[in-house]
Design an enzyme around this catalytic site. Structure first.
Site, PDB file in Angstrom:
ATOM      1  N   HIS A 242       0.827  -1.201   0.000  1.00 19.73           N
ATOM      2  CA  HIS A 242       0.000   0.000   0.000  1.00 19.73           C
ATOM      3  C   HIS A 242       0.863   1.253   0.000  1.00 19.73           C
ATOM      4  CE1 HIS A 242      -3.788   2.111   0.246  1.00 19.73           C
ATOM      5  NE2 HIS A 242      -3.174   2.965   1.042  1.00 19.73           N
ATOM      6  N   TYR A 246       1.697   5.254  -2.509  1.00 17.18           N
ATOM      7  CA  TYR A 246       2.076   6.624  -2.176  1.00 17.18           C
ATOM      8  C   TYR A 246       3.470   6.963  -2.681  1.00 17.18           C
ATOM      9  CZ  TYR A 246      -2.234   6.531   0.315  1.00 17.18           C
ATOM     10  OH  TYR A 246      -3.568   6.418   0.593  1.00 17.18           O
ATOM     11  N   HIS A 393      -9.642   0.472 -10.352  1.00 18.71           N
ATOM     12  CA  HIS A 393      -9.226   1.484  -9.385  1.00 18.71           C
ATOM     13  C   HIS A 393      -7.754   1.832  -9.565  1.00 18.71           C
ATOM     14  CE1 HIS A 393      -8.407   3.497  -5.594  1.00 18.71           C
ATOM     15  NE2 HIS A 393      -7.504   2.569  -5.306  1.00 18.71           N
ATOM     16  N   PHE A 394      -6.890   0.824  -9.692  1.00 20.92           N
ATOM     17  CA  PHE A 394      -5.464   1.081  -9.915  1.00 20.92           C
ATOM     18  C   PHE A 394      -5.237   1.889 -11.187  1.00 20.92           C
ATOM     19  CE2 PHE A 394      -3.910  -2.876  -7.422  1.00 20.92           C
ATOM     20  CZ  PHE A 394      -3.940  -2.142  -6.247  1.00 20.92           C
ATOM     21  N   HIS A 395      -6.037   1.606 -12.212  1.00 18.79           N
ATOM     22  CA  HIS A 395      -5.839   2.325 -13.472  1.00 18.79           C
ATOM     23  C   HIS A 395      -6.329   3.771 -13.402  1.00 18.79           C
ATOM     24  CE1 HIS A 395      -4.970  -1.673 -15.113  1.00 18.79           C
ATOM     25  NE2 HIS A 395      -4.409  -1.033 -16.113  1.00 18.79           N
ATOM     26  N   ARG A 458     -10.643 -10.667 -10.910  1.00 16.76           N
ATOM     27  CA  ARG A 458      -9.608  -9.665 -11.094  1.00 16.76           C
ATOM     28  C   ARG A 458      -8.558 -10.079 -12.121  1.00 16.76           C
ATOM     29  NH1 ARG A 458      -6.013  -7.309  -6.054  1.00 16.76           N
ATOM     30  NH2 ARG A 458      -4.506  -6.091  -7.244  1.00 16.76           N
ATOM     31  N   ARG A 459      -8.151 -11.352 -12.117  1.00 16.36           N
ATOM     32  CA  ARG A 459      -6.972 -11.724 -12.888  1.00 16.36           C
ATOM     33  C   ARG A 459      -7.233 -12.798 -13.933  1.00 16.36           C
ATOM     34  NH1 ARG A 459      -5.041 -11.393  -7.411  1.00 16.36           N
ATOM     35  NH2 ARG A 459      -3.599  -9.639  -7.145  1.00 16.36           N
TER      36      ARG A 459
END
Length: 568
Positions: A242, A246, A393-395, A458-459
């Protein structure tokens, strides 16, 4: 005290007639080579990783099969590692090297050599890991979750990437420390301060993944250990995983706080607020990884709750940043004569790619941050956990907010480092690339979010969905992902073309490295905000509170007992 600008340095003169160089208006030429080496690797990773991403979405659409026996998870691993780890880490370290050289002064010969040592260690590690993935010996995704096992060279390669990044970060931090010694009692340059905060966060966070690889995955893959504790490896990974988000995000914040105000013709709203937000990110970015493990047994619910609460504290520096940036925009707009509540909006330099792409990134972070709150919430996480919502979300966050800011930065940073100019044609092509990227991402990420709400995994590739009625519902969203991914790859071709031009073909000249000044009337920055000892103690305390008992529980209740570790 007065300040004057010489050809390439800013000098202050005090009342006694003494002068001191406090910053350079240009990055040192030798430092520029080090920064460019990192940036060039980053864009090579963008092209290869982007191509693998295109192959992924085409396969998921059900209309394409990979040739030559290439596996789906093989290209997925290449995509995740190259874009999630290599592109970001190399670009960040290149940008940070340039930022320190520009604001704190040129690196010493020893510091520069340290940076080059780190670069080559990283690159050797990257090539080793990439070789194993290409040989299909490491198709374990960028999270390298056990019990999937990769070749030991893959784990060693990624370890070298991390160690090399520490060494490059050390060179940058040593230059900051040198500046503090040479300028006692003065507030350090904002960008250099931010670089050190990001490097400190990266070092502390990567201790978790280093422990996972060195004491679990690497001995296991070498056969020194019979079995490993999967929950322990996942917990150590997410201790790092996580904070990685950042590490991606804070360099974008550096651009937003210190560079974008100069581009729009304004000033930094508050130096103290910017430093405070970075220190808060340092505190609340690391002891929160368990919120990625809310559905996993073996971690007591109380400690999950503690880390969820700490996760939500990250909203505070995010809101501080939003307030600071839009205050800067409004103040500048009103200087230009804007009236009304939103009149300032039209006065922003929309035709300047250096501003437009970071601004799109800022806007994308609004839904991206909202999605992050969903991911970290107990009940809502139950709905989207391990669905392709998380990928969407990551994208939005990394691949839009962060990467678009990086692209907007690269378009002026590369010509500054190469001694060339960002021409109007390249500026306009950069705007086109940003618009294409945004459109492609809205389509692809939007489809991922919707399909995730319907339970799409997801994968998994398309062929694993079978012929169920539910899988039929997902197909249209997989096609939409393929459409969006295709547009994104076209944008990548534009971006690579612009980068090549700026590296070798743009006309010779001088491109500004824009650094904004602090607004008049802003509060003086408290010395406490630069006291790393105080903030470091608080950080260690939070980590110990969040992780000590969960890790003790995991180890004490491990099913391995003494059978796991049998060294030959």
């Amino acid at each position: 005290m007065t300040a004057v600008i010489t050809k390439d340095k800013k000098v202050t003169h005090n009342n006694k007639g003494n002068s001191k160089v406090i910053s350079s208006t240009k990055v040192d030429r030798k430092d520029a080579k080090l920064a460019l080496a990192h940036i060039m690797v980053a864009f090579i990773a963008l092209f290869v990783g982007g191509l693998c991403g295109l192959l992924q979405v085409l396969v998921r659409s059900g209309q394409f099969k990979l040739p030559f026996g290439i596996g789906y998870y093989q290209v997925l691993t290449v995509h995740g590692v190259l874009l999630g780890l290599i592109l970001t880490t190399y670009f960040i370290l290149g940008f940070q090297t340039a930022a320190v050289s520009r604001t704190a002064g040129a690196l010493s010969n020893k510091q520069r050599k340290t940076g080059w040592v780190g670069f080559w260690i990283m690159t050797i590690g990257m090539l080793a890991a990439a070789t194993m993935v290409l040989l299909n010996e490491a198709s374990v995704l960028y999270t390298f979750y056990a019990p999937l096992q990769a070749h030991w060279i893959y784990y060693l390669g990624l370890t070298l990437v991390v160690v090399g990044s520490w060494i490059v970060g050390l060179a940058q931090s040593l230059r900051y420390i040198q500046w503090r010694k040479e300028n006692k009692g003065q507030t350090s340059p904002l960008l250099s301060f931010m670089v050190v905060v990001n490097n400190l966060m990266w070092f502390v966070a990567t201790l978790g993944v280093a422990a996972e690889v060195l004491f679990q995955l690497l001995p296991w893959s070498l056969g020194f250990i019979e079995r490993i504790d999967v929950l322990l490896t996942r917990t150590l990974f997410w201790y790092f995983g996580h904070a990685l988000v950042y590490f991606w995000l804070l360099p974008a914040y550096m651009v937003w706080y210190a560079i974008v105000p100069k581009i729009v013709g304004g000033k930094i709203f508050s130096d103290a607020l910017a430093r405070l937000s970075f220190m808060l990110f340092l505190l609340f970015s690391i002891p929160v990884g368990v919120h990625h493990q809310l559905t996993e047994p073996g971690i007591d619910g109380f400690w999950k709750f503690v880390q969820v609460v700490l996760t939500f504290f990250v909203v505070i520096p995010s809101l501080l940043t939003a307030f600071s940036m839009f205050a800067t925009f409004e103040l500048r707009g009103r200087e230009l004569g804007a009236k009304g509540v939103f009149g300032w909006f039209k006065n922003l330099p929309w035709n300047d790619v250096r501003f437009l792409l970071p601004f799109i990134g800022m806007v994308a972070f609004i839904p991206g941050g909202a999605g992050g709150l969903v991911n970290a919430s107990y009940q809502m996480n139950q709905l989207i956990h391990n669905t392709i919502w998380v990928t969407g979300h990551f994208h939005l966050t990394v691949a839009t907010t962060v990467v678009l800011t990086f692209f907007g930065t690269a378009y002026w940073l590369i010509p500054h480092l190469t001694g060339r100019k960002l021409t109007k044609k390249m500026n306009n092509l950069g705007i086109v690339s940003g618009i294409l990227w945004s459109v492609g991402m809205v389509i692809m990420s939007g489809a991922m979010h919707i399909a995730g709400l319907f339970g799409a995994p997801r994968r998994s590739e398309y062929s694993t969905y079978g012929g169920s009625e539910q899988a039929t519902e997902w197909i249209s969203y997989q096609v939409a992902q393929a459409v969006g991914g295709t547009i994104l790859f076209i944008a990548i071709l534009f971006i690579i073309g612009i980068v090549v031009n700026l590296l070798w073909f743009a006309p010779k000249g001088e491109e500004e490295f824009p650094i904004a000044e602090v607004a008049e009337g802003a509060e003086k920055t408290p010395a406490l905000l630069e006291n790393f000892k105080v903030w470091g103690v608080i950080l260690v305390a939070l980590i110990l509170i969040a992780y000590t008992i969960p890790l003790i529980d995991i180890v004490q209740n491990s099913p391995l007992g003494s059978k796991g570790y049998k060294f030959w």
